[in-house]
Design a protein around this motif. Structure first.
Motif, PDB file in Angstrom:
ATOM      1  N   ALA A   1     -31.615  10.436 -34.366  1.00 47.11           N
ATOM      2  CA  ALA A   1     -31.348   9.264 -33.537  1.00 47.11           C
ATOM      3  C   ALA A   1     -31.193   8.031 -34.412  1.00 47.11           C
ATOM      4  O   ALA A   1     -31.607   8.022 -35.571  1.00 47.11           O
ATOM      5  N   GLU A   2     -30.564   7.021 -33.841  1.00 48.30           N
ATOM      6  CA  GLU A   2     -30.439   5.743 -34.522  1.00 48.30           C
ATOM      7  C   GLU A   2     -31.069   4.670 -33.657  1.00 48.30           C
ATOM      8  O   GLU A   2     -30.860   4.647 -32.443  1.00 48.30           O
ATOM      9  N   TYR A   3     -31.836   3.816 -34.270  1.00 50.40           N
ATOM     10  CA  TYR A   3     -32.525   2.768 -33.535  1.00 50.40           C
ATOM     11  C   TYR A   3     -32.134   1.414 -34.107  1.00 50.40           C
ATOM     12  O   TYR A   3     -32.187   1.200 -35.317  1.00 50.40           O
ATOM     13  N   ARG A   4     -31.787   0.514 -33.211  1.00 49.37           N
ATOM     14  CA  ARG A   4     -31.466  -0.846 -33.663  1.00 49.37           C
ATOM     15  C   ARG A   4     -32.718  -1.718 -33.571  1.00 49.37           C
ATOM     16  O   ARG A   4     -33.319  -1.840 -32.498  1.00 49.37           O
ATOM     17  N   ILE A   5     -33.093  -2.285 -34.682  1.00 49.26           N
ATOM     18  CA  ILE A   5     -34.245  -3.182 -34.707  1.00 49.26           C
ATOM     19  C   ILE A   5     -33.787  -4.560 -34.253  1.00 49.26           C
ATOM     20  O   ILE A   5     -32.847  -5.124 -34.802  1.00 49.26           O
ATOM     21  N   VAL A   6     -34.445  -5.090 -33.214  1.00 48.42           N
ATOM     22  CA  VAL A   6     -34.015  -6.375 -32.651  1.00 48.42           C
ATOM     23  C   VAL A   6     -35.064  -7.474 -32.827  1.00 48.42           C
ATOM     24  O   VAL A   6     -34.787  -8.641 -32.574  1.00 48.42           O
ATOM     25  N   CYS A   7     -36.270  -7.108 -33.218  1.00 50.41           N
ATOM     26  CA  CYS A   7     -37.298  -8.131 -33.418  1.00 50.41           C
ATOM     27  C   CYS A   7     -38.374  -7.552 -34.328  1.00 50.41           C
ATOM     28  O   CYS A   7     -38.429  -6.341 -34.554  1.00 50.41           O
ATOM     29  N   THR A   8     -39.217  -8.433 -34.861  1.00 48.49           N
ATOM     30  CA  THR A   8     -40.274  -7.974 -35.760  1.00 48.49           C
ATOM     31  C   THR A   8     -41.555  -8.756 -35.501  1.00 48.49           C
ATOM     32  O   THR A   8     -41.538  -9.832 -34.908  1.00 48.49           O
ATOM     33  N   LEU A   9     -42.655  -8.178 -35.934  1.00 50.30           N
ATOM     34  CA  LEU A   9     -43.920  -8.903 -36.018  1.00 50.30           C
ATOM     35  C   LEU A   9     -44.325  -8.867 -37.477  1.00 50.30           C
ATOM     36  O   LEU A   9     -44.291  -7.808 -38.109  1.00 50.30           O
ATOM     37  N   GLN A  10     -44.700 -10.008 -38.020  1.00 49.18           N
ATOM     38  CA  GLN A  10     -45.066 -10.070 -39.428  1.00 49.18           C
ATOM     39  C   GLN A  10     -46.497 -10.552 -39.561  1.00 49.18           C
ATOM     40  O   GLN A  10     -47.028 -11.216 -38.694  1.00 49.18           O
ATOM     41  N   SER A  11     -47.081 -10.176 -40.665  1.00 50.70           N
ATOM     42  CA  SER A  11     -48.451 -10.582 -40.911  1.00 50.70           C
ATOM     43  C   SER A  11     -48.622 -10.908 -42.383  1.00 50.70           C
ATOM     44  O   SER A  11     -48.200 -10.147 -43.234  1.00 50.70           O
ATOM     45  N   PRO A  12     -49.247 -12.013 -42.680  1.00 47.79           N
ATOM     46  CA  PRO A  12     -49.558 -12.264 -44.084  1.00 47.79           C
ATOM     47  C   PRO A  12     -50.666 -11.308 -44.511  1.00 47.79           C
ATOM     48  O   PRO A  12     -51.562 -11.044 -43.723  1.00 47.79           O
TER      49      PRO A  12
ATOM     50  N   THR B   1     -37.436  -1.928 -31.278  1.00 47.76           N
ATOM     51  CA  THR B   1     -36.073  -1.408 -31.214  1.00 47.76           C
ATOM     52  C   THR B   1     -35.569  -1.483 -29.787  1.00 47.76           C
ATOM     53  O   THR B   1     -36.325  -1.338 -28.832  1.00 47.76           O
ATOM     54  N   GLY B   2     -34.276  -1.731 -29.665  1.00 48.96           N
ATOM     55  CA  GLY B   2     -33.675  -1.845 -28.334  1.00 48.96           C
ATOM     56  C   GLY B   2     -32.260  -2.342 -28.465  1.00 48.96           C
ATOM     57  O   GLY B   2     -31.520  -1.891 -29.335  1.00 48.96           O
ATOM     58  N   ASP B   3     -31.876  -3.289 -27.595  1.00 46.04           N
ATOM     59  CA  ASP B   3     -30.520  -3.825 -27.633  1.00 46.04           C
ATOM     60  C   ASP B   3     -30.586  -5.335 -27.402  1.00 46.04           C
ATOM     61  O   ASP B   3     -31.653  -5.933 -27.488  1.00 46.04           O
ATOM     62  N   GLN B   4     -29.431  -5.932 -27.088  1.00 48.02           N
ATOM     63  CA  GLN B   4     -29.372  -7.396 -26.907  1.00 48.02           C
ATOM     64  C   GLN B   4     -30.360  -7.881 -25.855  1.00 48.02           C
ATOM     65  O   GLN B   4     -30.787  -9.030 -25.883  1.00 48.02           O
ATOM     66  N   GLN B   5     -30.665  -7.030 -24.894  1.00 45.17           N
ATOM     67  CA  GLN B   5     -31.562  -7.443 -23.806  1.00 45.17           C
ATOM     68  C   GLN B   5     -33.006  -7.576 -24.281  1.00 45.17           C
ATOM     69  O   GLN B   5     -33.831  -8.147 -23.570  1.00 45.17           O
ATOM     70  N   GLY B   6     -33.301  -7.021 -25.440  1.00 50.52           N
ATOM     71  CA  GLY B   6     -34.671  -7.090 -25.925  1.00 50.52           C
ATOM     72  C   GLY B   6     -35.146  -5.723 -26.390  1.00 50.52           C
ATOM     73  O   GLY B   6     -34.391  -4.749 -26.353  1.00 50.52           O
ATOM     74  N   TYR B   7     -36.389  -5.665 -26.830  1.00 49.22           N
ATOM     75  CA  TYR B   7     -36.867  -4.393 -27.353  1.00 49.22           C
ATOM     76  C   TYR B   7     -37.454  -3.528 -26.246  1.00 49.22           C
ATOM     77  O   TYR B   7     -37.985  -4.038 -25.272  1.00 49.22           O
ATOM     78  N   SER B   8     -37.323  -2.231 -26.422  1.00 43.27           N
ATOM     79  CA  SER B   8     -37.871  -1.301 -25.441  1.00 43.27           C
ATOM     80  C   SER B   8     -39.005  -0.487 -26.040  1.00 43.27           C
ATOM     81  O   SER B   8     -39.740   0.176 -25.324  1.00 43.27           O
ATOM     82  N   ARG B   9     -39.136  -0.531 -27.365  1.00 42.08           N
ATOM     83  CA  ARG B   9     -40.219   0.199 -28.005  1.00 42.08           C
ATOM     84  C   ARG B   9     -40.703  -0.578 -29.217  1.00 42.08           C
ATOM     85  O   ARG B   9     -39.880  -1.078 -29.996  1.00 42.08           O
ATOM     86  N   LEU B  10     -42.003  -0.684 -29.358  1.00 43.74           N
ATOM     87  CA  LEU B  10     -42.589  -1.365 -30.499  1.00 43.74           C
ATOM     88  C   LEU B  10     -43.173  -0.307 -31.437  1.00 43.74           C
ATOM     89  O   LEU B  10     -43.920   0.565 -31.009  1.00 43.74           O
ATOM     90  N   TRP B  11     -42.793  -0.374 -32.703  1.00 43.87           N
ATOM     91  CA  TRP B  11     -43.207   0.620 -33.698  1.00 43.87           C
ATOM     92  C   TRP B  11     -44.086  -0.058 -34.750  1.00 43.87           C
ATOM     93  O   TRP B  11     -43.847  -1.208 -35.102  1.00 43.87           O
TER      94      TRP B  11
END
Ligand SMILES: [Zn+2]
Length: 99
Positions: A2-13, A28-38
């Motif tokens: 499968a291919e997953y498009r990453i649309v947002c991230t959470l970062q931590s120092p 990962t998800g699409d323009q509408q937002g993420y559907s799964r958080l990894w």
């Protein structure tokens, strides 16, 4: 596979306060937002199974593949994107995942 498009991230120092933050989660998800958080380790496992992760640059519309990346300062496993065999900062320019 499968291919997953990453649309947002959470970062931590982490290890070094002077260093830029590390990506610890991706959505990962699409323009509408993420559907799964990894977590990064979930992405690593998925990559080991042959799945692919990528981003699309909002400005150029260009696709960049996402790869495992070990921080060269503290050795922490994280992720980076690259296009045309050059590292780019697509992942860093993605919005924060809204919970
Ligand atoms: Zn580090």
């Amino acid at each position: 596979m499968a291919e997953y498009r990453i649309v947002c991230t959470l970062q931590s120092p982490t290890c070094n306060p002077l260093e830029s933050a590390h990506i610890v989660n991706v959505g990962t998800g699409d323009q509408q937002g993420y559907s799964r958080l990894w977590t990064v380790s979930e992405v690593y496992v998925s990559m080991d199974l042959g799945n692919k992760f990528y981003t699309i640059s909002p400005s150029s519309g260009k696709r960049a593949n996402v790869y495992k990346y070990q921080c060269n300062k503290c050795g922490k496993p994280t992720l980076r994107s690259a296009s045309d065999n050059k590292w780019d900062n697509n992942l860093d320019s993605l919005p924060v995942c809204q919970r």
